[in-house]
Enzyme design. Structure first.
Site, PDB file in Angstrom:
ATOM      1  N   HIS A 117      -5.797   2.748   0.976  1.00  0.00           N
ATOM      2  CA  HIS A 117      -4.988   3.861   1.484  1.00  0.00           C
ATOM      3  C   HIS A 117      -5.762   4.596   2.552  1.00  0.00           C
ATOM      4  O   HIS A 117      -5.179   5.103   3.533  1.00  0.00           O
ATOM      5  CB  HIS A 117      -4.769   4.994   0.476  1.00  0.00           C
ATOM      6  CG  HIS A 117      -4.311   4.322  -0.701  1.00  0.00           C
ATOM      7  ND1 HIS A 117      -3.454   3.205  -0.648  1.00  0.00           N
ATOM      8  CD2 HIS A 117      -4.572   4.610  -2.139  1.00  0.00           C
ATOM      9  CE1 HIS A 117      -2.724   3.004  -2.073  1.00  0.00           C
ATOM     10  NE2 HIS A 117      -3.472   3.874  -2.979  1.00  0.00           N
TER      11      HIS A 117
ATOM     12  N   ASP B  49       0.873  -1.229  -0.152  1.00  0.00           N
ATOM     13  CA  ASP B  49      -0.053  -0.035   0.247  1.00  0.00           C
ATOM     14  C   ASP B  49       0.853   1.265  -0.070  1.00  0.00           C
ATOM     15  O   ASP B  49       1.428   1.675   1.005  1.00  0.00           O
ATOM     16  CB  ASP B  49      -0.964   0.045   1.213  1.00  0.00           C
ATOM     17  CG  ASP B  49      -1.774   0.985   1.210  1.00  0.00           C
ATOM     18  OD1 ASP B  49      -1.398   2.256   1.004  1.00  0.00           O
ATOM     19  OD2 ASP B  49      -2.994   1.031   1.647  1.00  0.00           O
ATOM     20  N   HIS B  50       1.175   1.909  -0.993  1.00  0.00           N
ATOM     21  CA  HIS B  50       2.139   2.772  -1.319  1.00  0.00           C
ATOM     22  C   HIS B  50       2.083   4.111  -0.294  1.00  0.00           C
ATOM     23  O   HIS B  50       2.922   4.716  -0.040  1.00  0.00           O
ATOM     24  CB  HIS B  50       2.416   3.162  -2.759  1.00  0.00           C
ATOM     25  CG  HIS B  50       1.353   4.292  -3.319  1.00  0.00           C
ATOM     26  ND1 HIS B  50       0.366   3.984  -3.859  1.00  0.00           N
ATOM     27  CD2 HIS B  50       1.603   5.543  -3.360  1.00  0.00           C
ATOM     28  CE1 HIS B  50      -0.346   4.972  -4.097  1.00  0.00           C
ATOM     29  NE2 HIS B  50       0.549   5.950  -3.897  1.00  0.00           N
TER      30      HIS B  50
HETATM   31  C1  BG6 Z   1      -3.394   4.317  -6.475  1.00  0.00           C
HETATM   32  C2  BG6 Z   1      -4.726   4.577  -7.375  1.00  0.00           C
HETATM   33  O1  BG6 Z   1      -3.314   3.551  -5.669  1.00  0.00           O
HETATM   34  O2  BG6 Z   1      -3.045   5.655  -5.846  1.00  0.00           O
HETATM   35  C3  BG6 Z   1      -4.926   5.868  -8.150  1.00  0.00           C
HETATM   36  O3  BG6 Z   1      -4.887   3.322  -7.945  1.00  0.00           O
HETATM   37  C4  BG6 Z   1      -4.333   7.038  -7.193  1.00  0.00           C
HETATM   38  O4  BG6 Z   1      -6.102   5.768  -8.871  1.00  0.00           O
HETATM   39  C5  BG6 Z   1      -3.006   6.902  -6.767  1.00  0.00           C
HETATM   40  O5  BG6 Z   1      -4.110   7.990  -8.396  1.00  0.00           O
HETATM   41  C6  BG6 Z   1      -2.769   8.067  -5.768  1.00  0.00           C
HETATM   42  O6  BG6 Z   1      -1.637   8.071  -5.362  1.00  0.00           O
HETATM   43  P1  BG6 Z   1      -0.876   9.271  -4.926  1.00  0.00           P
HETATM   44  O7  BG6 Z   1       0.275   8.823  -4.414  1.00  0.00           O
HETATM   45  O8  BG6 Z   1      -0.530  10.080  -6.106  1.00  0.00           O
HETATM   46  O9  BG6 Z   1      -1.624   9.864  -3.962  1.00  0.00           O
END
Ligand code: BG6
Length: 501
Positions: free
Chosen positions: A243, A180-181
């Protein structure tokens, strides 16, 4: 967790010609290499369908890094660790060839039989690959074998269970690293430190002093080229299930007894178990969905979601979600957690606002000036920092109160360069630190919560589009808070400032 030794590892990236590998994985590995955090004992095999030579693959890797970083002095040296295997995911022979290749590199690079399998590709292949990895002997090594798996982890609880069963035939839970980045983001990791390393916050961190918590993750981008995936997902599955609920869990969990993965994860699991289910009619009351229509962002005309490539012109898919969550435990009973996320909104911003209750009596009340509540704002992105909103004396005659902000901005400190999420997460995984990856129990509980909402939404037609691109989402999202006597703190008023006012 501190990692001292440089990892010795063979990394196989499935989906090595794809977008994620290009944009995130290669540049992140390069950063680690440049910072001298990877030893000479690492080697990467890029695995994908199309035919490429090692040299062609190395060129692609170079190009992706060239795009991501300004200077790249060690690039040739770095890419000499990269090899390529053209692969058929359902053919055992192809896995056997891959295994022979890996065994050879294991000797050549002294990786001590340590293998990290990164699945950076379409989720429908996750299960097949995991099963083959075991069946065709690739996991039969004397070192560690770890699987990193990208989202989506299923599209509901049932499909997630099925996928989990498949990968569990080949990997133990402790060897599965579900990415989960958001958990790799500096300020998301900072939530625990802010909470548990400050005597002034922890005593107030409960329903006696906090009136509500607001989590916003808004994006300016639309669905881009991902219409096909997004149609099966929508904002609820794409952002909330993972997230946002992870952020909720970090904000609400009890202090772990130690900073160890098992302890932290078990506290997060308790929060997810305490989430009050939102079912049936309650869904329409406490969850708002939206879909963007045409509009303008920064002067540019933006098409409606329904006109995006690979999107159904009558699509019922939501690109915006707002919701009110309650956590039924002693600490949080009665405190609403408001969440919202959407695409094609006015600004790209992820912020957490902790709003404290009003003081019992306002001595400074007058017709012109009411006291603002105290807020603690955690700026996750694009700026990183914390702001504490207080009231102080207005300079000059009389004793009047005025709002002031105490701000800390990460970027303000000696050009501090925050590592990219993937850089941290890859590094953690190489060291066997699963703290910032999601455990199966968290995944299952999050799906359980989200499934109740998606079932109701899928069985009723929404009146879409219901917000213009470039705005803050549908008006129902404001009404959701207004019903409780609150409002979303406007993002523009919360900007972090790098010094004291
Ligand atoms: C991803 C989603 O997990 O997170 C995307 O699949 C989204 O749709 C992205 O744009 C958002 O990541 P960040 O790091 O740009 O907030």
């Amino acid at each position: 967790m501190k990692h001292t030794e440089k990892p010795k590892v063979l990394i196989m990236i499935f989906g090595a010609t794809g977008d994620l590998a290009n944009r995130k994985l290669f540049p992140s590995l390069y950063q680690l290499y440049e910072k001298n955090q990877l030893s000479e004992h690492f080697v990467v095999i890029g695995v994908a369908r199309r035919a490429l030579t090692n040299e062609q693959f190395q060129e692609k890797v170079k190009k992706s890094i060239g795009n991501a970083n300004g200077k790249n002095s060690k690039l040739d040296e770095f890419t000499s660790h990269f090899y390529y295997h053209s692969h058929d995911v359902s053919d055992s022979n192809s896995y056997m060839v891959l295994n022979d290749l890996a065994n050879g590199f294991d000797q050549q690079y002294g990786t001590e039989g340590n293998r990290l399998f990164y699945l950076a590709m379409a989720p429908e292949f996750f299960g097949t690959i995991a099963v083959h990895l075991k069946q065709d002997g690739l996991t039969d090594v004397k070192g560690f074998k770890r699987l990193i798996i990208e989202k989506p982890f299923g599209r509901d609880l049932d499909s997630a269970k099925e996928l989990n069963q498949q990968i569990r035939t080949a990997f133990d839970e402790e060897d599965i690293y579900r990415i989960d980045h958001y958990l790799g983001k500096e300020m998301v990791q900072n939530i625990e430190v802010i909470r548990f390393a400050n005597a002034i916050f922890e005593p107030l961190w409960n329903n006696r002093y906090i009136s509500n918590i607001q989590i916003t993750s808004s994006e300016v981008l639309g669905v881009e080229e991902r219409g096909r995936y997004y149609e099966t997902s929508g904002a609820l599955r794409d952002m909330v299930q993972n997230h946002i609920l992870q952020i909720v869990a970090l904000l609400a969990m009890e202090p772990p007894i130690k900073l160890e993965p098992r302890e932290i994860r078990s506290e997060k699991v308790k929060v997810l178990r305490a989430l009050r289910p939102i079912q049936g009619n309650k869904v329409h009351k406490y969850f708002i969905r939206g879909q963007y229509g045409a509009g303008k962002i920064n002067g540019e005309a933006i098409p409606a979601y329904r006109n995006e490539p690979m999107v159904d012109p009558n699509s019922n898919t939501e690109t915006f979600v707002a919701g009110r969550l309650l956590i039924d435990n002693f600490r949080w009973a009665g405190v609403p957690f408001y969440i919202r996320t959407g695409k094609r909104m006015r600004t790209k911003s992820t912020k957490i606002v902790i709003q404290f209750k009003d003081i019992p009596m306002n001595l400074y009340y007058n017709a012109e000036q009411q006291l603002n509540p105290n807020l603690l704002v955690i700026h996750v992105q694009p700026e990183e920092g914390i702001t504490l909103h207080l009231n102080a004396k207005k300079t000059g005659q009389g004793i009047n109160a005025t709002p002031v902000k105490l701000s800390y901005a990460n970027s303000g400190i000696n050009g501090y360069n925050t590592p990219e999420s993937y850089e941290r997460l890859l590094y953690d995984c190489m060291h066997g630190d699963a703290t910032n990856f999601t455990h199966w129990d968290e995944v299952a509980l999050s799906w359980n919560f989200v499934d109740n909402i998606s079932h109701v939404w899928e069985s009723s037609i929404a009146h879409f589009p219901n917000y213009e691109s470039g705005t803050v989402g549908p008006k129902e999202s404001d009404i959701l808070l207004a019903k409780d006597g609150y409002y979303w703190w406007p993002i523009s008023e919360l900007e972090v400032e790098s010094n004291c006012n």
